[in-house]
Scaffold this motif. Structure first.
Motif, PDB file in Angstrom:
ATOM      1  N   VAL A   1       4.670   5.012  -3.882  1.00  0.00           N
ATOM      2  CA  VAL A   1       5.374   6.289  -3.754  1.00  0.00           C
ATOM      3  C   VAL A   1       6.628   6.155  -2.895  1.00  0.00           C
ATOM      4  O   VAL A   1       7.675   6.725  -3.208  1.00  0.00           O
ATOM      5  N   LEU A   2       6.548   5.380  -1.806  1.00  0.00           N
ATOM      6  CA  LEU A   2       7.649   5.316  -0.852  1.00  0.00           C
ATOM      7  C   LEU A   2       8.590   4.138  -1.066  1.00  0.00           C
ATOM      8  O   LEU A   2       9.688   4.117  -0.523  1.00  0.00           O
ATOM      9  N   GLY A   3       8.140   3.130  -1.792  1.00  0.00           N
ATOM     10  CA  GLY A   3       8.947   1.929  -1.952  1.00  0.00           C
ATOM     11  C   GLY A   3       8.575   0.891  -0.903  1.00  0.00           C
ATOM     12  O   GLY A   3       7.730   1.116  -0.039  1.00  0.00           O
ATOM     13  N   PRO A   4       9.221  -0.273  -0.959  1.00  0.00           N
ATOM     14  CA  PRO A   4       8.797  -1.381  -0.104  1.00  0.00           C
ATOM     15  C   PRO A   4       9.040  -1.173   1.394  1.00  0.00           C
ATOM     16  O   PRO A   4       8.179  -1.522   2.203  1.00  0.00           O
ATOM     17  N   ALA A   5      10.152  -0.618   1.798  1.00  0.00           N
ATOM     18  CA  ALA A   5      10.457  -0.513   3.232  1.00  0.00           C
ATOM     19  C   ALA A   5       9.542   0.498   3.932  1.00  0.00           C
ATOM     20  O   ALA A   5       8.807   0.150   4.868  1.00  0.00           O
ATOM     21  N   TYR A   6       9.600   1.734   3.490  1.00  0.00           N
ATOM     22  CA  TYR A   6       8.745   2.758   4.104  1.00  0.00           C
ATOM     23  C   TYR A   6       7.269   2.492   3.797  1.00  0.00           C
ATOM     24  O   TYR A   6       6.397   2.783   4.604  1.00  0.00           O
ATOM     25  N   GLY A   7       6.997   1.943   2.617  1.00  0.00           N
ATOM     26  CA  GLY A   7       5.625   1.596   2.254  1.00  0.00           C
ATOM     27  C   GLY A   7       5.045   0.545   3.189  1.00  0.00           C
ATOM     28  O   GLY A   7       3.875   0.612   3.558  1.00  0.00           O
ATOM     29  N   PHE A   8       5.867  -0.442   3.569  1.00  0.00           N
ATOM     30  CA  PHE A   8       5.407  -1.474   4.502  1.00  0.00           C
ATOM     31  C   PHE A   8       4.966  -0.848   5.817  1.00  0.00           C
ATOM     32  O   PHE A   8       3.881  -1.130   6.324  1.00  0.00           O
ATOM     33  N   VAL A   9       5.811   0.001   6.372  1.00  0.00           N
ATOM     34  CA  VAL A   9       5.510   0.607   7.673  1.00  0.00           C
ATOM     35  C   VAL A   9       4.290   1.509   7.580  1.00  0.00           C
ATOM     36  O   VAL A   9       3.350   1.389   8.381  1.00  0.00           O
ATOM     37  N   ALA A  10       4.270   2.398   6.600  1.00  0.00           N
ATOM     38  CA  ALA A  10       3.138   3.330   6.465  1.00  0.00           C
ATOM     39  C   ALA A  10       1.859   2.592   6.111  1.00  0.00           C
ATOM     40  O   ALA A  10       0.797   2.862   6.680  1.00  0.00           O
ATOM     41  N   GLY A  11       1.960   1.654   5.162  1.00  0.00           N
ATOM     42  CA  GLY A  11       0.779   0.908   4.717  1.00  0.00           C
ATOM     43  C   GLY A  11       0.218  -0.011   5.781  1.00  0.00           C
ATOM     44  O   GLY A  11      -0.984  -0.288   5.798  1.00  0.00           O
TER      45      GLY A  11
ATOM     46  N   LYS B   1      11.928   5.137  -7.086  1.00  0.00           N
ATOM     47  CA  LYS B   1      12.144   4.791  -8.493  1.00  0.00           C
ATOM     48  C   LYS B   1      12.521   3.330  -8.711  1.00  0.00           C
ATOM     49  O   LYS B   1      12.983   2.966  -9.763  1.00  0.00           O
ATOM     50  N   GLY B   2      12.318   2.497  -7.738  1.00  0.00           N
ATOM     51  CA  GLY B   2      12.614   1.078  -7.933  1.00  0.00           C
ATOM     52  C   GLY B   2      13.968   0.730  -7.566  1.00  0.00           C
ATOM     53  O   GLY B   2      14.973   0.631  -7.741  1.00  0.00           O
TER      54      GLY B   2
END
Length: 177
Positions: free
Chosen positions: A50-60, A176-177
């Protein structure tokens, strides 16, 4: 102003995914021989998708690492932050490939994105326990439980992603990639 609102919305979503992954890790636990299986990985994968790699990394990475600290597994927190963060990045990168080609994220495509991410998670913990924690060959005992957790995360994330994708207001906010 429009960029500010989009950034604020993304930050709120990142905080929500971090919190959801922490709570799902801490509250929903199924005992396993080498620890427990939880639903936190579903939200790690969703954070990436949902968030993409940057924000996804931090949240995940942040949510499960916080859960490790709060549950008394502090020795795992640094590894968890990196491993789960990279798990989200892998899912995001693979999903981005399909979205850039304007392909709808069908169940087979989502599985193609999240299964490799969860395989990385299982191997990441094996490497962390072997190299950093120096558990040695005993680290292999945790692989089946980590794979089971990965399977639970894969199934739950695909179902949740497909449900969220049906909501137009949410879908337009997705990375969206």
């Amino acid at each position: 102003m429009k960029n500010h609102n989009k950034t604020m919305h993304t930050l709120v979503l990142a905080a929500m995914f971090a919190a959801l992954s922490a709570v799902a890790t801490m509250v929903i636990q199924i005992p396993a021989p080498t620890g427990y299986v939880n639903l936190g990985d579903a939200f790690v994968l969703l954070a990436g998708c949902v968030l993409g790699p940057a924000y996804g990394f931090v949240a995940g990475g942040l949510g499960p690492a916080l859960a490790d600290l709060l549950l008394g597994y502090g020795v795992y927190a640094p590894g968890t932050f990196v491993i789960k963060g990279l798990t989200a990045v892998i899912a995001a990168a693979l999903l981005g490939f399909f979205l850039k080609k304007q392909e709808k994220p069908s169940v087979p495509r989502l599985l193609t994105c999240v299964i490799p991410a969860e395989l990385f998670m299982a191997l990441g913990y094996f490497a962390y326990e072997t190299v950093i924690l120096r558990v040695g060959a005993g680290a292999a005992a945790a692989i089946p439980a980590n794979l089971m957790q990965g399977l639970v995360g894969v199934a739950a994330s695909v179902v949740l992603f497909r449900l969220l994708w049906q909501v137009p207001a949410l879908r337009e906010r997705f990375w969206k990639g």
